[in-house]
Every structure is written in structure tokens, then in C-alpha cells.
Write a protein that holds these residues in place. Structure first.
Motif, mmCIF file in Angstrom:
data_model
loop_
_atom_site.group_PDB
_atom_site.id
_atom_site.type_symbol
_atom_site.label_atom_id
_atom_site.label_comp_id
_atom_site.label_asym_id
_atom_site.label_seq_id
_atom_site.Cartn_x
_atom_site.Cartn_y
_atom_site.Cartn_z
ATOM 1 N N LYS A 164 0.834 -1.202 0.000
ATOM 2 C CA LYS A 164 0.000 0.000 0.000
ATOM 3 C C LYS A 164 0.872 1.256 0.000
ATOM 4 O O LYS A 164 0.608 2.219 -0.736
ATOM 5 N N ARG A 165 1.946 1.238 0.796
ATOM 6 C CA ARG A 165 2.843 2.395 0.866
ATOM 7 C C ARG A 165 3.619 2.571 -0.442
ATOM 8 O O ARG A 165 3.854 3.708 -0.883
ATOM 9 N N LEU A 166 4.017 1.470 -1.064
ATOM 10 C CA LEU A 166 4.738 1.564 -2.332
ATOM 11 C C LEU A 166 3.859 2.150 -3.430
ATOM 12 O O LEU A 166 4.302 3.006 -4.213
ATOM 13 N N MET A 167 2.617 1.713 -3.486
ATOM 14 C CA MET A 167 1.727 2.240 -4.516
ATOM 15 C C MET A 167 1.364 3.697 -4.235
ATOM 16 O O MET A 167 1.194 4.497 -5.168
ATOM 17 N N ASN A 168 1.292 4.056 -2.969
ATOM 18 C CA ASN A 168 1.088 5.463 -2.624
ATOM 19 C C ASN A 168 2.289 6.289 -3.091
ATOM 20 O O ASN A 168 2.120 7.412 -3.590
ATOM 21 N N ALA A 169 3.491 5.719 -2.961
ATOM 22 C CA ALA A 169 4.694 6.413 -3.431
ATOM 23 C C ALA A 169 4.616 6.648 -4.933
ATOM 24 O O ALA A 169 4.987 7.723 -5.432
ATOM 25 N N ALA A 170 4.105 5.658 -5.675
ATOM 26 C CA ALA A 170 3.949 5.823 -7.121
ATOM 27 C C ALA A 170 2.980 6.958 -7.441
ATOM 28 O O ALA A 170 3.206 7.756 -8.362
ATOM 29 N N HIS A 171 1.906 7.061 -6.669
ATOM 30 C CA HIS A 171 0.938 8.147 -6.874
ATOM 31 C C HIS A 171 1.558 9.504 -6.543
ATOM 32 O O HIS A 171 1.262 10.505 -7.214
ATOM 33 N N VAL A 172 2.417 9.545 -5.520
ATOM 34 C CA VAL A 172 3.099 10.797 -5.174
ATOM 35 C C VAL A 172 3.992 11.244 -6.326
ATOM 36 O O VAL A 172 4.016 12.429 -6.695
ATOM 37 N N ILE A 173 4.721 10.299 -6.909
ATOM 38 C CA ILE A 173 5.579 10.627 -8.049
ATOM 39 C C ILE A 173 4.735 11.156 -9.207
ATOM 40 O O ILE A 173 5.059 12.179 -9.820
ATOM 41 N N GLU A 174 3.646 10.474 -9.482
ATOM 42 C CA GLU A 174 2.770 10.871 -10.593
ATOM 43 C C GLU A 174 2.200 12.270 -10.390
ATOM 44 O O GLU A 174 2.254 13.114 -11.292
ATOM 45 N N SER A 175 1.680 12.548 -9.195
ATOM 46 C CA SER A 175 1.048 13.851 -8.945
ATOM 47 C C SER A 175 2.079 14.972 -8.897
ATOM 48 O O SER A 175 1.826 16.086 -9.370
ATOM 49 N N THR A 176 3.260 14.694 -8.328
ATOM 50 C CA THR A 176 4.315 15.712 -8.258
ATOM 51 C C THR A 176 4.814 16.050 -9.659
ATOM 52 O O THR A 176 5.035 17.219 -9.995
ATOM 53 N N TRP A 177 4.990 15.033 -10.473
ATOM 54 C CA TRP A 177 5.446 15.258 -11.848
ATOM 55 C C TRP A 177 4.426 16.089 -12.632
ATOM 56 O O TRP A 177 4.782 17.028 -13.334
ATOM 57 N N GLU A 178 3.172 15.727 -12.484
ATOM 58 C CA GLU A 178 2.096 16.459 -13.160
ATOM 59 C C GLU A 178 2.079 17.923 -12.714
ATOM 60 O O GLU A 178 1.934 18.843 -13.540
ATOM 61 N N LYS A 179 2.245 18.141 -11.422
ATOM 62 C CA LYS A 179 2.205 19.494 -10.868
ATOM 63 C C LYS A 179 3.304 20.377 -11.450
ATOM 64 O O LYS A 179 3.078 21.558 -11.755
ATOM 65 N N HIS A 180 4.505 19.811 -11.606
ATOM 66 C CA HIS A 180 5.644 20.634 -12.004
ATOM 67 C C HIS A 180 5.940 20.614 -13.501
ATOM 68 O O HIS A 180 6.807 21.368 -13.967
#
Length: 371
Positions: free
Chosen positions: A315-331
Motif C-alpha cells: 500500500k505504501r509503495l503504490m502510494n509512493a507511485a501516486h506521489v511521483i505521478e502527482s508531483t510530476w504532473e504538478k511541475h
């Protein structure tokens, strides 16, 4: 073979990490293995055995026929669990550090590294042709065998010494032509500078030309959500690596390993933001440990610490993937596709966790294709 297996069998790791493709024919996430050494340690414990040399830890198994058989059994376990990438049992291998006597000769160490890569290649060829083999090489602190990778305290070791320490290992590994080399658990800012310099050494030029398809990733070891184990800022470590390789010519992925999974969202937000705003674009690797604390004085894991649940780790690993995705999209405003990801586990991560991660990643890929 599944569609995913067919795609992976056709891929080159370096090309994939740097790929700008975002199609059904290119997975966005690959899975590496888990706690390779702790898995082997548990296998030995069931036989009332232990690693022969504390300073070589799991790499000790490369010295005997029985040990090499155990290593292959371990590789087979990870492949059955769904790993796309095998890391080899050479994390503790090295050619000496000042003030410490080597427990094997240089010739033996050469053979250990060669055997480590060969064993993993044999496991892949036997059960999952097309899976990838990545040579693992540890930080300077790992060679000290005193827990220094958890503190980043290297005493009087200077940058030229660190360059030479890593260069000898990487030279031998590149000559064996694995799919990739992972320079792992780097806890020290000066070592980041040294690694960047080492990869551009003239002594590697011929090997770079002969083995131009070998991928390389560097993963950092961190004490919290913003700092390396030596107390330096993660941002500064990323800058050190960027400044020596501004075009991702030598380092094809960067990330975090062997730290508590609770810190991963904050750390990967920094890694992704730095990559999106400063460049260059590379892959991102993320393989935390269980979060259990290592008692270096007593050579054991502290009871009652960390995340022992496979489901929670996934669950934490997949959350990390979502963090990468959202951060990349943001910037980047979505103008550039997100980096390729390599997910997995480090110390104490079980084969069960990798099996469950396989399911979660396959679901991620299916949902991505639907959108």
C-alpha cells in the motif's frame, strides 16, 4: 507468457528507463526483488546455518557450491513472486578498505562477482527468459561492516579514495555485462560526488563503449523525509549527481532504498520535484526496507519495530507511485510523460510482499491503459 512478460522480454533496461514512450507496449513500472540477503539469511536459519563471513554477509555464499545453490534458490523465489529484475548477491563485495584486512584474495573477489552475475543469469534463463539481472554494489559504509551505511560516517575517507573504491567494483561488474548496475544505499553526500566522478572515469571509457546498453541507477539511504543518513540534504545529493551527469548519460535512474517506507512520500516528492524542475529526466527507483531497526552492536533486528505487514508495505509503495505521478504532473503540467518507475523492497521485504506488489502494479497498468 502474459502480455506484461512478453513486453519485458523484448525490453532493454537502459532504453526503457530513458524512454519517452507512453503506450500499451511500454510498462510504466517494473518490479525488482525484495530483501535478497535477509531472505537468504532466513533460508540458512532453517538449516541452523549462518553467513560464513560477517564482513561479506550474504556474499559469503558465493564462496561455496552449497552457498551458490542457495543463492539460485533465492533468485527462483523472487522470479516466482513476479519480479522483473533480479539483483545479485554482491552488495558486500569489494576490493578492500584502509585498515581492514580482506577475507578473500582479489582473484577470489573477481570470481565472486562473476559468479554472482552468472547465477542470476542462469536462474533467469531457466525459468523466466527475458527478465533482467542487475549487479548490486554497496556504499563504502557497507564494506566497513560496522553499520556505517546507517550513519554515513566515513571518518577520514576522502573523495579520491571513494572514487577508487567504487571504480574497482564497477569495472569488474561492467565486464560481465549485466543488464544494469545498482549503486545502492548511499548515505553520504561526498560519496554522491565521488560516484558521479567515478562513472565518468577514463578507466571506464572502453567498457562504456563495449557495454553501452548497461543501465545504472544510484539509490540514496535516508534517515528521514529530507536528509541522507549523514545528515546532508537529499536535494544537495541530487544536485551532486546532476552536476556530474547533466544529460543522464551515465546515471539512468535515481531514487531511494533501505529506509523506512513511511519516509518514501516525502523523499520521492523531493526526487521528482528536483527531476522535473532541474533535470535531467531519468527513471526513479524506490525499494524501502521494512522499517525495522538494525541493532549493529548485536547484529540483529529490533523486535517490534517497523512494518511487518506485506499488505501495508505494498500500500505504501503504490502510494509512493501516486506521489511521483502527482508531483510530476504538478511541475510539468503534463507536458512530459512521467519517469519510468522501479519498485521493490530492501531488507526484510518478503516474497509475499513482492507477489502482492505484482498484483497491485498489474492493476495500475490496466487502469493506466483504460485512461
Amino acid at each position: 507468457p502474459t502480455q506484461h512478460e512478453t513486453l519485458v522480454n523484448m525490453m532493454n533496461l537502459k532504453a526503457w528507463l530513458l524512454s519517452e514512450e507512453d503506450t500499451d507496449n511500454s510498462p510504466s513500472i517494473l518490479i525488482t526483488d525484495g530483501g535478497v540477503s535477509t531472505h537468504l539469511e532466513q533460508k540458512l536459519q532453517r538449516k541452523n546455518q549462518e553467513f560464513e563471513h560477517r564482513s561479506l554477509w550474504s556474499s559469503s555464499l558465493l564462496l561455496t557450491e552449497e552457498g551458490r545453490k542457495t543463492i539460485q534458490e533465492g533468485h527462483d523465489d523472487w522470479l516466482k513472486g513476479g519480479s522483473d529484475i533480479l539483483t545479485i548477491v554482491t552488495y558486500q563485495c569489494h576490493y578492500g578498505v584502509p585498515g581492514l584486512e580482506m577475507v578473500v584474495t582479489r582473484t577470489q573477489m573477481d570470481q565472486m562477482i562473476q559468479d554472482g552475475i552468472s547465477l542470476a543469469k542462469e536462474s533467469v534463463a531457466k525459468t523466466n527468459p527475458g527478465r533482467m539481472v542487475v549487479a548490486s554494489t554497496g556504499c563504502y559504509g557497507a564494506a566497513l561492516a560496522d553499520g556505517s551505511e546507517y550513519t554515513g560516517n566515513y571518518g577520514d575517507m576522502d573523495r579520491p579514495g571513494l572514487v577508487d573504491f567504487h571504480l574497482q567494483k564497477v569495472q569488474r561488474m561492467m565486464a560481465q555485462k549485466p543488464d544494469g548496475i545498482a549503486i545502492e544505499t548511499v548515505p553520504n553526500l561526498e560519496e554522491c560526488h565521488a560516484i558521479g566522478e567515478m562513472l565518468q572515469s577514463s578507466k571506464l571509457t572502453a567498457l562504456h563503449e563495449k557495454a553501452s546498453q548497461i543501465a545504472c541507477w544510484v539509490s540514496l539511504a535516508c534517515q528521514n523525509g529530507t536528509q541522507l543518513n549523514d545528515g546532508s540534504k537529499v536535494w544537495d545529493a541530487l544536485e551532486a549527481l546532476r552536476s556530474t551527469d547533466t544529460e543522464a548519460k551515465y546515471i539512468h535512474a535515481i531514487g531511494i532504498n533501505c529506509c523506512d517506507s513511511l519516509h518514501m512520500p516525502a523523499l520521492l516528492e523531493i526526487v521528482t520535484r528536483h527531476m522535473a524542475t532541474c533535470g535531467p529526466k531519468r527513471g526513479i527507483v524506490c525499494y524501502p526496507n521494512s522499517g525495522e531497526e538494525w541493532d549493529a552492536a548485536n547484529d540483529c533486528w529490533k523486535e517490534g519495530t517497523g512494518c511487518s505487514s506485506a499488505q501495508e508495505l505494498v500500500k505504501r509503495l503504490m502510494n509512493a507511485a501516486h506521489v511521483i505521478e502527482s508531483t510530476w504532473e504538478k511541475h510539468t503540467s503534463g507536458a512530459v510523460i512521467m519517469p519510468k518507475l522501479i519498485l521493490g523492497g530492501c531488507c526484510r521485504t518478503s516474497t509475499q510482499a513482492i507477489q502482492e506488489l505484482r498484483v497491485a502494479v498489474d492493476n495500475w497498468e490496466q487502469n493506466k491503459r483504460k485512461t
